[in-house]
Design an enzyme around this catalytic site. Structure first.
Site, PDB file in Angstrom:
ATOM      1  N   GLY A 266       8.005  -4.567  -2.295  1.00  0.00           N
ATOM      2  CA  GLY A 266       6.756  -4.176  -2.938  1.00  0.00           C
ATOM      3  C   GLY A 266       6.789  -2.756  -3.466  1.00  0.00           C
ATOM      4  N   ASN A 648      12.350   0.929  16.484  1.00  0.00           N
ATOM      5  CA  ASN A 648      13.555   0.114  16.354  1.00  0.00           C
ATOM      6  C   ASN A 648      14.535   0.848  15.446  1.00  0.00           C
ATOM      7  OD1 ASN A 648      15.524  -1.802  15.581  1.00  0.00           O
ATOM      8  ND2 ASN A 648      14.084  -3.494  15.786  1.00  0.00           N
ATOM      9  N   GLU A 721       8.609   5.938   3.348  1.00  0.00           N
ATOM     10  CA  GLU A 721       8.658   6.689   2.096  1.00  0.00           C
ATOM     11  C   GLU A 721       9.359   8.036   2.167  1.00  0.00           C
ATOM     12  OE1 GLU A 721       4.746   5.857  -0.311  1.00  0.00           O
ATOM     13  OE2 GLU A 721       4.319   5.660   1.824  1.00  0.00           O
TER      14      GLU A 721
END
Length: 755
Positions: A266, A648, A721
């Site tokens: 996306g 993770n 980001e």
């Protein structure tokens, strides 16, 4: 017709040796394999254009070849006569929709969901290049494609305004809006301080327009059942999509069902509702048949927004020992006349360096181009190229090591402009660790040759704000010991479904293999949008609350059975004679939902006054530049990030590497070319729009500090980001070191490198 939400496979518990540094429990901090990995690699994962729908038809758009004008006439007779055609939808027969909201409402953020203000197929006006003027629906995709070529449209044309550089004198100041990142700020009188500074650097930069190229192009499958609408849509904000479509089609939000189980990338491009989604729903309503519309790659360029171009000036004044006395960052970007917002281009300059005076201001011009939209680190990606290149040039002017200059000017505990305290700031540690791991002490002299190649090393810092949004969740445990977390969150490839299981396992105190998640469906409790790198932290906050409430109820049941607190949920429920137990956090409708939004906004305002929260990082790279041709190759890359707690390491590092790769594309090749005479995109395909390939990307050595931020849920800052921020500058700085040439325009193509 709808399909029930799919349950994820449960994650397998990895061996103890996979535990990462800073492990806080049996699950968090471990490199767990993604729960959706098998479905995606074997092709069983269903994306929005892959659901089997009985009676399905296919739609193809007809795009206007002009950027401004009006439809004089439209002839669809040949298209309608083509075998297999069900419907040709135009402004003459399309249903009239409620106009999109023109202002953002902080109490209803779905008012930000409109891709643009264009009344698609509800007007004869053409506002942008490629605007859909018709949609052909047919029994097969091939029939729809051919029939679309038979639609004849006659246009009255108007000369568009599309030259960004020529329109810079018309730019207007941008005002910061509530709930949106800052677009300006100041500390002292930076202009006066700059003129007095002993050492000065003043540079101008440009970055071009970029367009989205997610692996999965936008696709929509729409099914009407009476007045109820089901939409299979790869999107980044299910809640916004549901509410926006409900308003446009004037139906209750509860009558709109959005399914978005898997999203093939996306990066911001799927955070809003664009033309194709609306037109697919309109066509299905008129045809009374299920309709699927999958955009071509060119169709994405024509109908979906991208990253704004920029013109920037960065001026830095410093003492001869390197203390920054003035930092001025001025930027101009563009939006469409039909919508768009100003990216936070100058935001990096508000918090990267503790300059004695700072001035950051931004302007915007309006052009007859498609709306700009979010694209991975919108604003920070472009702004960091300018400010970090200018800092590098200042280091050269001063004769200082560029890492030492950055360390010398780090803020200590407060934001230089806003005065708010940093909740957690480890940028200096990221710079230092990266310096040591990369072997910066062995940096070659400027202009060093290795055969025909010039060798250069570059460094740049990164920063990206941390966000939290509303997340409603439902947690259920049953007598088998299974725990299920239900929430309409998004899985776009970053591993959210996996880390949700890890967070539930640790917060509830159950084995990881017992936890599963339901997600990607508006019938589930409202989830946060997957944007701003805030989804995981937002989910963590609600998961903590839900697990605390569940443990409290389990302990109450346990005490009645004579069992101690913290007993295994399966044993507690079995002894109590209960099949399952459910707790909920938040509500989607009614007074509780309204109160939840009020609390969210209040917390956001209060936090902004108390804390500056951000992920940070440092990039180090080595480039080789062919001395004759200017051909650029990245030979070595290392980055160190502070993203708070790492839930993770496998999925987090994958996200950060993805950001770096996208940054390398921005640095070396990506550029949307606009014909300023016609406002048409000239390279709307991957044949001419250059994204990185394997040969462009070396091994990316990524490290994380794994240091929790005490003011964020579970200490998580977000990693989606920050990876792209500063990448362009690191490459440009390495080129400067190799060639002695400061390239201030992206992309860093060989013609600019050789000059």
């Amino acid at each position: 017709m709808t399909l029930a939400p799919e349950r994820t496979a449960r994650p397998s518990a990895p061996p103890e040796a996979d535990a990462g540094p800073g492990r806080t429990g049996p699950a968090i901090g471990r490199a767990v394999d993604r729960v959706d990995g098998l479905a995606k690699t074997t092709g069983t994962a269903r994306f929005s254009a892959e659901y089997p729908i009985p009676g399905l038809t296919h739609a193809v758009l007809v795009h206007a070849p002009i950027a401004r004008g009006r439809i004089r006439s439209i002839d669809v007779a040949q298209a309608e006569a083509h075998p297999g055609v069900v419907l040709v939808l135009t402004h003459l027969n399309a249903p009239r929709l409620t106009p999109p909201p023109t202002r953002m409402n902080p109490m209803d953020l779905s008012t930000m969901a409109a891709g643009s203000s264009i009344a698609f197929l509800n007007t004869d006006e053409v506002h942008v290049d490629g605007q859909p003027v018709a949609a052909v629906v047919a029994e097969t995709l091939e029939s729809a494609q051919y029939a679309a070529s038979l639609v004849r449209v006659d246009y009255e044309t108007i000369t568009p305004t599309a030259d960004f550089e020529a329109e810079l004198p018309t730019a207007k100041a941008v005002r910061s809006m509530p709930v949106l990142p800052p677009t300006g700020g100041k500390r002292g009188d930076a202009r006066a301080a700059y003129t007095k500074a002993p050492v000065q650097v003043d540079l101008s930069f440009t970055t071009p327009q970029h367009n989205h190229n997610a692996l999965e192009p936008h696709a929509t499958t729409a099914v009407w059942d009476g007045k109820k609408l089901t939409v299979y849509e790869g999107c980044q904000n299910i809640d916004w999509t549901q509410k926006f479509l409900a308003k446009r089609f004037d139906v209750p939000a509860s009558d709109v069902h959005v399914v978005s189980k898997y999203v093939g990338g996306g990066f911001g491009g799927k955070s809003k509702v664009w033309a194709a989604t609306l037109i697919t729903c309109m066509a299905a309503q008129v045809a009374q048949r299920p309709v699927r519309l999958a955009l071509t790659r060119e169709g994405v360029y024509r109908t979906v927004g991208g990253r704004t171009p920029t013109r920037q000036r960065v001026a830095i004044g410093a003492s001869r020992t390197g203390q920054m006395e003035a930092l001025i960052h001025q930027a101009t970007s563009r939006k469409g006349r039909v919508g768009g917002e100003a990216d936070q281009i100058i935001s990096c300059s508000l918090d990267l360096y503790d300059a004695a005076t700072i001035l950051a201001e931004q302007k915007i011009v309006e052009l007859d181009l498609m709306t700009n939209t979010a694209m991975r680190a919108p604003g920070e990606a472009q702004g960091s190229f300018a400010v970090e290149s200018a800092v590098d040039e200042l280091a050269i002017e001063l004769g200082l090591d560029p890492v030492e200059l950055r360390l010398l000017n780090q803020p200590v505990d407060k934001s230089p402009v806003h005065g708010t305290r940093y909740s957690h700031r480890r940028l200096a540690q990221a710079l230092e660790q990266g310096r040591d791991l990369f072997g910066w002490a062995d940096r070659p002299a400027p202009g060093t040759r290795d055969g025909k190649d010039l060798v250069g090393w570059g460094v740049a810092a990164a920063i990206h704000p941390a966000w939290e949004f509303v997340a409603n969740v439902q947690l259920t445990v049953d007598a088998t010991g299974s725990a299920t977390l239900a929430c309409a969150f998004h899985e776009m490839g970053m591993g959210t479904a996996t880390v949700v299981g890890q967070m539930v396992a640790d917060c509830l105190g159950v084995p990881l293999e017992r936890v599963s998640a339901l997600y990607g469906d508006s019938d589930l409790p409202m989830g946060p949008g997957a944007g701003g790198s805030g989804q995981t932290a937002s989910l963590a906050a609600s998961i903590e609350k839900a697990c605390q409430a569940m443990r409290k109820r389990l302990d109450a049941l346990a005490s009645k059975s004579g069992m101690p607190d913290g007993s295994d949920p399966a044993e507690v429920l079995t002894r109590a004679g209960e099949q399952s137990l459910t707790v909920e956090v938040g509500a989607d409708t009614g007074p509780k939902a309204m109160w939840g939004q009020v609390r969210f906004l209040s917390k956001m305002v209060m936090d902004s006054r108390r804390w500056m929260k951000a992920a940070t990082g440092a990039h180090y790279c080595e480039v080789r530049v062919d001395a004759d041709t200017g051909e650029l190759r990245i030979r070595r890359w290392l980055s160190v990030f502070d993203v708070g707690r790492v839930v993770n390491p496998k999925t987090t590092h994958s996200q950060l590497r993805g950001g770096i790769v996208m940054g390398l594309g921005m640095a070396m090749g990506e550029e949307t070319l606009i014909d300023t005479r016609t406002a048409r995109i000239m390279n709307p395909s991957l044949a001419e729009y250059h994204v990185p390939v394997h040969a462009d990307v070396p091994h990316l050595d990524v490290h994380t500090l794994d240091d929790p931020d005490p003011q964020m849920p579970l200490g998580i800052l977000g990693a989606g980001e920050v990876g792209i921020v500063g990448v362009g500058a690191a490459v440009a700085n390495a080129i400067r070191h190799a060639t002695g040439r400061r390239v201030t325009d992206l992309p860093l193509t060989l013609d600019r490198i050789v000059g």
